[in-house]
Scaffold this motif. Structure first.
Motif, PDB file in Angstrom:
ATOM      1  N   ALA A   8       0.827  -1.206   0.000  1.00  3.50           N
ATOM      2  CA  ALA A   8       0.000   0.000   0.000  1.00  3.50           C
ATOM      3  C   ALA A   8       0.862   1.257   0.000  1.00  3.50           C
ATOM      4  O   ALA A   8       0.565   2.231  -0.694  1.00  3.50           O
ATOM      5  CB  ALA A   8      -0.931  -0.001   1.213  1.00  3.50           C
ATOM      6  N   ALA A   9       1.946   1.246   0.792  1.00  7.02           N
ATOM      7  CA  ALA A   9       2.828   2.413   0.856  1.00  7.02           C
ATOM      8  C   ALA A   9       3.515   2.653  -0.482  1.00  7.02           C
ATOM      9  O   ALA A   9       3.688   3.793  -0.912  1.00  7.02           O
ATOM     10  CB  ALA A   9       3.863   2.227   1.961  1.00  7.02           C
ATOM     11  N   ARG A  10       3.907   1.566  -1.154  1.00  8.90           N
ATOM     12  CA  ARG A  10       4.546   1.731  -2.461  1.00  8.90           C
ATOM     13  C   ARG A  10       3.573   2.306  -3.484  1.00  8.90           C
ATOM     14  O   ARG A  10       3.946   3.108  -4.338  1.00  8.90           O
ATOM     15  CB  ARG A  10       5.118   0.383  -2.933  1.00  8.90           C
ATOM     16  N   LEU A  11       2.322   1.880  -3.399  1.00 10.24           N
ATOM     17  CA  LEU A  11       1.316   2.438  -4.301  1.00 10.24           C
ATOM     18  C   LEU A  11       1.089   3.920  -4.023  1.00 10.24           C
ATOM     19  O   LEU A  11       1.002   4.736  -4.942  1.00 10.24           O
ATOM     20  CB  LEU A  11       0.006   1.674  -4.154  1.00 10.24           C
ATOM     21  N   GLN A  12       0.999   4.288  -2.743  1.00 14.07           N
ATOM     22  CA  GLN A  12       0.824   5.700  -2.380  1.00 14.07           C
ATOM     23  C   GLN A  12       1.963   6.529  -2.950  1.00 14.07           C
ATOM     24  O   GLN A  12       1.751   7.629  -3.477  1.00 14.07           O
ATOM     25  CB  GLN A  12       0.776   5.856  -0.860  1.00 14.07           C
ATOM     26  N   ALA A  13       3.194   6.017  -2.846  1.00 17.56           N
ATOM     27  CA  ALA A  13       4.352   6.743  -3.379  1.00 17.56           C
ATOM     28  C   ALA A  13       4.263   6.891  -4.896  1.00 17.56           C
ATOM     29  O   ALA A  13       4.655   7.906  -5.464  1.00 17.56           O
ATOM     30  CB  ALA A  13       5.642   6.014  -2.992  1.00 17.56           C
ATOM     31  N   LEU A  14       3.704   5.861  -5.559  1.00 14.83           N
ATOM     32  CA  LEU A  14       3.563   5.920  -7.013  1.00 14.83           C
ATOM     33  C   LEU A  14       2.581   7.005  -7.433  1.00 14.83           C
ATOM     34  O   LEU A  14       2.768   7.674  -8.457  1.00 14.83           O
ATOM     35  CB  LEU A  14       3.075   4.553  -7.523  1.00 14.83           C
ATOM     36  N   PHE A  15       1.540   7.223  -6.623  1.00 15.56           N
ATOM     37  CA  PHE A  15       0.506   8.191  -6.972  1.00 15.56           C
ATOM     38  C   PHE A  15       0.894   9.623  -6.625  1.00 15.56           C
ATOM     39  O   PHE A  15       0.316  10.568  -7.158  1.00 15.56           O
ATOM     40  CB  PHE A  15      -0.809   7.853  -6.260  1.00 15.56           C
ATOM     41  N   GLU A  16       1.848   9.800  -5.709  1.00 17.04           N
ATOM     42  CA  GLU A  16       2.220  11.144  -5.275  1.00 17.04           C
ATOM     43  C   GLU A  16       2.754  11.961  -6.445  1.00 17.04           C
ATOM     44  O   GLU A  16       3.475  11.469  -7.294  1.00 17.04           O
ATOM     45  CB  GLU A  16       3.278  11.073  -4.167  1.00 17.04           C
ATOM     46  N   GLY A  17       2.404  13.222  -6.459  1.00 17.15           N
ATOM     47  CA  GLY A  17       2.872  14.117  -7.511  1.00 17.15           C
ATOM     48  C   GLY A  17       1.986  14.146  -8.736  1.00 17.15           C
ATOM     49  O   GLY A  17       2.255  14.889  -9.685  1.00 17.15           O
ATOM     50  N   HIS A  18       0.922  13.331  -8.741  1.00 18.17           N
ATOM     51  CA  HIS A  18      -0.010  13.314  -9.868  1.00 18.17           C
ATOM     52  C   HIS A  18      -1.355  13.887  -9.419  1.00 18.17           C
ATOM     53  O   HIS A  18      -1.910  13.450  -8.420  1.00 18.17           O
ATOM     54  CB  HIS A  18      -0.214  11.890 -10.379  1.00 18.17           C
ATOM     55  N   ARG A  19      -1.858  14.860 -10.143  1.00 21.57           N
ATOM     56  CA  ARG A  19      -3.181  15.405  -9.858  1.00 21.57           C
ATOM     57  C   ARG A  19      -4.190  14.562 -10.625  1.00 21.57           C
ATOM     58  O   ARG A  19      -4.303  14.671 -11.848  1.00 21.57           O
ATOM     59  CB  ARG A  19      -3.258  16.880 -10.272  1.00 21.57           C
ATOM     60  N   LEU A  20      -4.895  13.710  -9.919  1.00 19.19           N
ATOM     61  CA  LEU A  20      -5.796  12.760 -10.541  1.00 19.19           C
ATOM     62  C   LEU A  20      -7.222  13.290 -10.584  1.00 19.19           C
ATOM     63  O   LEU A  20      -7.639  14.050  -9.712  1.00 19.19           O
ATOM     64  CB  LEU A  20      -5.762  11.440  -9.753  1.00 19.19           C
ATOM     65  N   THR A  21      -7.954  12.866 -11.584  1.00 22.59           N
ATOM     66  CA  THR A  21      -9.370  13.215 -11.673  1.00 22.59           C
ATOM     67  C   THR A  21     -10.137  12.426 -10.602  1.00 22.59           C
ATOM     68  O   THR A  21      -9.613  11.447 -10.050  1.00 22.59           O
ATOM     69  CB  THR A  21      -9.932  12.860 -13.052  1.00 22.59           C
ATOM     70  N   PRO A  22     -11.384  12.808 -10.307  1.00 24.00           N
ATOM     71  CA  PRO A  22     -12.159  12.037  -9.326  1.00 24.00           C
ATOM     72  C   PRO A  22     -12.254  10.550  -9.668  1.00 24.00           C
ATOM     73  O   PRO A  22     -12.134   9.696  -8.785  1.00 24.00           O
ATOM     74  CB  PRO A  22     -13.522  12.724  -9.362  1.00 24.00           C
ATOM     75  N   THR A  23     -12.441  10.220 -10.951  1.00 28.81           N
ATOM     76  CA  THR A  23     -12.506   8.812 -11.348  1.00 28.81           C
ATOM     77  C   THR A  23     -11.169   8.127 -11.117  1.00 28.81           C
ATOM     78  O   THR A  23     -11.102   6.990 -10.617  1.00 28.81           O
ATOM     79  CB  THR A  23     -12.906   8.692 -12.832  1.00 28.81           C
ATOM     80  N   GLN A  24     -10.084   8.803 -11.451  1.00 25.72           N
ATOM     81  CA  GLN A  24      -8.762   8.218 -11.255  1.00 25.72           C
ATOM     82  C   GLN A  24      -8.433   8.058  -9.772  1.00 25.72           C
ATOM     83  O   GLN A  24      -7.797   7.079  -9.369  1.00 25.72           O
ATOM     84  CB  GLN A  24      -7.706   9.084 -11.948  1.00 25.72           C
TER      85      GLN A  24
END
Length: 280
Positions: A8-24
């Motif tokens: 889970a922590a690795r996934l959170q790190a992967l998502f950081e820095g990306h402004r995602l849409t509500p669906t994403q």
């Protein structure tokens, strides 16, 4: 496996820095909840779990910088143990949203282990006469709640919860009246008007204290002290329990720097009792 090295922590790190849409964001949170299983799910299976379309999963992978979902899945398999873990989903989407907010509050509690930034912000705000409190659109409720309670202990609180051409005029008026600081609540989606107003406030000589959803929010560059508190994104509309609580913590710290705060509270209680304001 440590918390910082978990799937889970690795996934959170992967998502950081990306402004995602509500669906994403919905897909991202689903992946975090099923972190151990995601490397072994097809795009169709992930779409079904997240309640989105399969093309949305593909676009999500591309938004993260991959050629498509297969490339994202290969990456996750490289950094995840070889065997999937069978973890059935036992919570519905509403429970999951509550769990996410609980996790946001845990992160806030950890951040408050160092009370220095909050106490610094409290001293700055307590000394300002008047004290303008800014919050537009999604953050208007946070600003209103803070201003309502702050007015019971601070002699002059000015709520700025409506935008428009008069907003900067009201900032200038506060400065002329002696204001030295401004408190801003800034939540996604961040209105351009808030960013422009904070820039104007600093140009006018105010010290800006901001409660925002992230230390990397667009308002950060116009804030002298930024206090982060994450919002929940598991529902269609963001939830802001952590920013609200951080506002109350900040107000509690301000009371320590307002010598007549307790006297003001006692006076209000006496007046409220005499007027019969509240039902006992």
């Amino acid at each position: 496996m440590s918390g910082t090295d978990s799937p889970a922590a690795r996934l959170q790190a992967l998502f950081e820095g990306h402004r995602l849409t509500p669906t994403q964001r919905r897909i991202a949170h689903c992946m975090v909840r099923r972190a151990a299983d995601v490397p072994f799910l097809s795009s169709v299976e992930l779409a079904e779990l997240a309640g989105v379309s399969q093309p949305s999963v593909t676009r999500f992978a591309v938004a993260l910088g991959f050629d498509g979902y297969p490339a994202l899945r290969r990456h996750l398999r490289e950094v995840t143990p070889a065997e999937p873990v069978d973890r059935p989903v036992t919570r519905n989407e509403y429970q999951q949203a509550v769990e996410e907010e609980i996790e946001n509050l845990r992160h806030l509690a950890q951040a408050l282990a160092d009370p220095g930034p909050v106490r610094q912000a409290a001293r700055i705000l307590a000394a300002s006469r008047p004290l303008p409190v800014l919050g537009l659109r999604a953050a208007a409720a946070q600003a209103y709640g803070f201003a309502y309670f702050a007015a019971k202990v601070h002699p002059d609180v000015r709520l700025l919860d409506e935008g428009g051409t008069m907003l900067q005029d009201r900032i200038d008026s506060a400065v002329r009246a002696g204001a030295t600081a401004l408190l801003c609540f800034a939540l996604p989606r961040h209105p351009r008007e808030v960013v422009d107003t904070l820039a104007h406030a600093r140009d006018a000589g105010l010290t800006v204290v901001t409660v925002a959803d992230s230390a990397f929010a667009p308002v950060a560059k116009h804030s002298d002290v930024l206090l982060p508190a994450a919002v929940g994104t598991g529902l269609s509309f963001d939830t802001a329990c952590a920013p609200m609580l951080l506002g109350r913590v900040l107000l509690e710290a301000m009371c320590d720097d307002l010598p007549d705060a307790q006297a003001r509270l006692e006076e209000f209680d006496a007046t409220a009792a005499a007027r019969g304001l509240f039902v006992e």
